[in-house]
Write a protein that holds these residues in place. Structure first.
Motif, PDB file in Angstrom:
ATOM      1  N   ILE A  72       4.517  -7.253  -4.675  1.00  0.00           N
ATOM      2  CA  ILE A  72       5.695  -6.383  -4.491  1.00  0.00           C
ATOM      3  C   ILE A  72       6.630  -6.940  -3.419  1.00  0.00           C
ATOM      4  O   ILE A  72       7.467  -6.207  -2.873  1.00  0.00           O
ATOM      5  CB  ILE A  72       5.298  -4.927  -4.153  1.00  0.00           C
ATOM      6  N   GLY A 100       5.218 -10.228   1.361  1.00  0.00           N
ATOM      7  CA  GLY A 100       3.822 -10.427   1.764  1.00  0.00           C
ATOM      8  C   GLY A 100       2.881  -9.290   1.401  1.00  0.00           C
ATOM      9  O   GLY A 100       1.743  -9.241   1.886  1.00  0.00           O
ATOM     10  N   ARG A 101       3.332  -8.390   0.506  1.00  0.00           N
ATOM     11  CA  ARG A 101       2.536  -7.202   0.175  1.00  0.00           C
ATOM     12  C   ARG A 101       2.167  -7.176  -1.313  1.00  0.00           C
ATOM     13  O   ARG A 101       2.937  -7.631  -2.156  1.00  0.00           O
ATOM     14  CB  ARG A 101       3.328  -5.935   0.529  1.00  0.00           C
ATOM     15  N   PHE A 102       1.027  -6.594  -1.592  1.00  0.00           N
ATOM     16  CA  PHE A 102       0.499  -6.565  -2.963  1.00  0.00           C
ATOM     17  C   PHE A 102      -0.012  -5.169  -3.310  1.00  0.00           C
ATOM     18  O   PHE A 102      -0.295  -4.354  -2.438  1.00  0.00           O
ATOM     19  CB  PHE A 102      -0.677  -7.548  -3.094  1.00  0.00           C
ATOM     20  N   ARG A 103      -0.124  -4.928  -4.605  1.00  0.00           N
ATOM     21  CA  ARG A 103      -0.867  -3.783  -5.119  1.00  0.00           C
ATOM     22  C   ARG A 103      -1.937  -4.331  -6.056  1.00  0.00           C
ATOM     23  O   ARG A 103      -1.676  -5.250  -6.830  1.00  0.00           O
ATOM     24  CB  ARG A 103       0.058  -2.830  -5.902  1.00  0.00           C
ATOM     25  N   LEU A 104      -3.120  -3.760  -5.988  1.00  0.00           N
ATOM     26  CA  LEU A 104      -4.180  -4.155  -6.912  1.00  0.00           C
ATOM     27  C   LEU A 104      -4.161  -3.234  -8.131  1.00  0.00           C
ATOM     28  O   LEU A 104      -3.688  -2.095  -8.055  1.00  0.00           O
ATOM     29  CB  LEU A 104      -5.543  -4.086  -6.219  1.00  0.00           C
ATOM     30  N   GLY A 109      -5.321  -0.548 -10.602  1.00  0.00           N
ATOM     31  CA  GLY A 109      -6.129   0.643 -10.332  1.00  0.00           C
ATOM     32  C   GLY A 109      -6.679   1.272 -11.605  1.00  0.00           C
ATOM     33  O   GLY A 109      -7.081   0.590 -12.554  1.00  0.00           O
ATOM     34  N   PRO A 136       7.989   0.793  -3.889  1.00  0.00           N
ATOM     35  CA  PRO A 136       6.889   0.179  -4.650  1.00  0.00           C
ATOM     36  C   PRO A 136       5.600   0.023  -3.835  1.00  0.00           C
ATOM     37  O   PRO A 136       4.520  -0.090  -4.414  1.00  0.00           O
ATOM     38  CB  PRO A 136       7.455  -1.193  -5.045  1.00  0.00           C
ATOM     39  N   ALA A 137       5.690   0.060  -2.541  1.00  0.00           N
ATOM     40  CA  ALA A 137       4.473  -0.003  -1.721  1.00  0.00           C
ATOM     41  C   ALA A 137       3.670   1.282  -1.842  1.00  0.00           C
ATOM     42  O   ALA A 137       2.483   1.316  -1.495  1.00  0.00           O
ATOM     43  CB  ALA A 137       4.842  -0.259  -0.261  1.00  0.00           C
ATOM     44  N   GLU A 138       4.320   2.346  -2.346  1.00  0.00           N
ATOM     45  CA  GLU A 138       3.635   3.636  -2.456  1.00  0.00           C
ATOM     46  C   GLU A 138       3.636   4.200  -3.866  1.00  0.00           C
ATOM     47  O   GLU A 138       2.968   5.197  -4.147  1.00  0.00           O
ATOM     48  CB  GLU A 138       4.298   4.649  -1.510  1.00  0.00           C
ATOM     49  N   THR A 195      -1.140   1.582 -11.068  1.00  0.00           N
ATOM     50  CA  THR A 195      -1.109   0.814  -9.831  1.00  0.00           C
ATOM     51  C   THR A 195      -2.116   1.391  -8.847  1.00  0.00           C
ATOM     52  O   THR A 195      -2.182   2.604  -8.674  1.00  0.00           O
ATOM     53  CB  THR A 195       0.301   0.890  -9.203  1.00  0.00           C
ATOM     54  N   GLY A 196      -2.881   0.494  -8.216  1.00  0.00           N
ATOM     55  CA  GLY A 196      -3.918   0.941  -7.289  1.00  0.00           C
ATOM     56  C   GLY A 196      -3.646   0.549  -5.844  1.00  0.00           C
ATOM     57  O   GLY A 196      -2.508   0.608  -5.366  1.00  0.00           O
ATOM     58  N   GLU A 197      -4.695   0.132  -5.194  1.00  0.00           N
ATOM     59  CA  GLU A 197      -4.721  -0.118  -3.747  1.00  0.00           C
ATOM     60  C   GLU A 197      -3.564  -1.007  -3.255  1.00  0.00           C
ATOM     61  O   GLU A 197      -3.183  -1.967  -3.914  1.00  0.00           O
ATOM     62  CB  GLU A 197      -6.066  -0.800  -3.429  1.00  0.00           C
ATOM     63  N   SER A 198      -3.051  -0.682  -2.074  1.00  0.00           N
ATOM     64  CA  SER A 198      -2.055  -1.521  -1.396  1.00  0.00           C
ATOM     65  C   SER A 198      -2.746  -2.472  -0.431  1.00  0.00           C
ATOM     66  O   SER A 198      -3.596  -2.035   0.355  1.00  0.00           O
ATOM     67  CB  SER A 198      -1.093  -0.651  -0.564  1.00  0.00           C
ATOM     68  N   VAL A 199      -2.391  -3.740  -0.486  1.00  0.00           N
ATOM     69  CA  VAL A 199      -2.927  -4.693   0.495  1.00  0.00           C
ATOM     70  C   VAL A 199      -1.783  -5.601   0.951  1.00  0.00           C
ATOM     71  O   VAL A 199      -0.852  -5.863   0.192  1.00  0.00           O
ATOM     72  CB  VAL A 199      -4.074  -5.559  -0.086  1.00  0.00           C
ATOM     73  N   ALA A 200      -1.859  -6.043   2.188  1.00  0.00           N
ATOM     74  CA  ALA A 200      -0.834  -6.941   2.721  1.00  0.00           C
ATOM     75  C   ALA A 200      -1.492  -8.211   3.226  1.00  0.00           C
ATOM     76  O   ALA A 200      -2.633  -8.186   3.690  1.00  0.00           O
ATOM     77  CB  ALA A 200      -0.056  -6.253   3.842  1.00  0.00           C
TER      78      ALA A 200
END
Lengths: 192, 192
Positions: A167, A170-174, A176, B158-160, B175-180
């Motif tokens: 996204i 430097g940020r991602f979503r996995l 779900g 999009p981060a949420e 869309t699942g977990e957020s990771v950076a």
């Protein structure tokens, strides 16, 4: 007996027309190329599906990448779709250049050989699409390659895989929760 | 005072160059068009990002869709990105034709007006991209439209957001977990 250094038999061949099951959810992928005896791998997020049969996709490979010249000259590449266990690897690969480092060595990437094309593939990934360059008309203006998927191999079904979605910044979503709505589909829209 | 029937002020304008933050994770989207006084909406999964600035994307709209002719003739469309609360709606829209039903009425879609183009937009969605057709050279062969994003409005970051990702055969992943991993990025790769 499988060919030397072929994909392990944990991978199953799926019809190439099912490539959408792997690419349409929007995972970050690793693109592998071979040109003049040199293997390379890059991280790629800008791709889409174009057609089922023939199975066609497009991807944008920036002209600044080592892989751009290799793909254009060799007319072949593989799209390797990793799960989240390779998150740090795909970020690392996306932040260095094949001009400076051997990314396969630095990131301890296992290699196998594609079957339909002369390109290395990554058996640590969940799915692998072997591709031939089909149309290069949009390369000059948009760095956009139209590819034909000539083989699709899957180790982890997209219904169960945890892909990585970028996204920006430097940020991602996995990936779900799984949900199905088959009862709401016209019968001719199912099965693929 | 906002224009009549403009987007509510729960939407913020983002730079169009940030369109990748919304599209690159691979959500199913709703494409809206207006042509000869007729509004239409279709479900679309085959799209990708092409460039940051100018902000360009591509999408494949099958020639069998009502929206194909509208997009080609009007040269404008909006890409509306729904969250999972609209899952049944986007499946329903994807399984009927504008030739037979008024999808806005059947699916109780609220409408607002785009600002830069003469197209309806969907304020129930999380983000909206107003687009102009930039290059139609690939439409004949691939139904592939190259679009310029002329306005990006975001209601849910999009981060949420919980987007919907299609994996074929009537099945989806949310869309699942957020990771950076910002610390692993080169500084020039951040911020967008």
């Amino acid at each position: 007996m499988p060919a030397q250094n072929a994909l392990p038999d944990t991978f199953a061949d799926w019809p190439a027309s099912h490539a959408r099951q792997v690419l349409e959810p929007g995972p970050v992928v690793l693109l592998t190329t071979r040109h003049e005896g040199r293997d390379n791998v890059m991280t790629l997020g800008w791709h889409q599906v174009l057609d089922f049969s023939p199975s066609r996709i497009s991807c944008m490979v920036s002209a600044g990448n080592h892989s751009f010249a290799a793909l254009r000259a060799s007319g072949t590449c593989a799209i390797n779709v990793p799960e989240a266990d390779l998150l740090d690897t795909l970020v690392g690969i996306g932040n260095c250049s094949g001009a400076e480092v051997d990314k396969f060595a630095r990131f301890k990437l296992a290699k196998a050989e594609a079957r339909e094309i002369d390109v290395p593939v990554l058996p640590q990934c969940a799915a692998i699409l072997e591709c031939r360059l089909h149309d290069a008309r949009m390369v000059e203006d948009y760095n956009l390659f139209i590819l034909e998927v000539v083989r699709l191999c899957v180790r982890v079904d997209p219904a169960e895989a945890t892909f990585v979605h970028f996204i920006g910044d430097g940020r991602f979503r996995l990936t779900g929760e799984s949900v199905a709505r088959r009862a709401l589909f016209r019968p001719d829209m199912l099965g693929i």
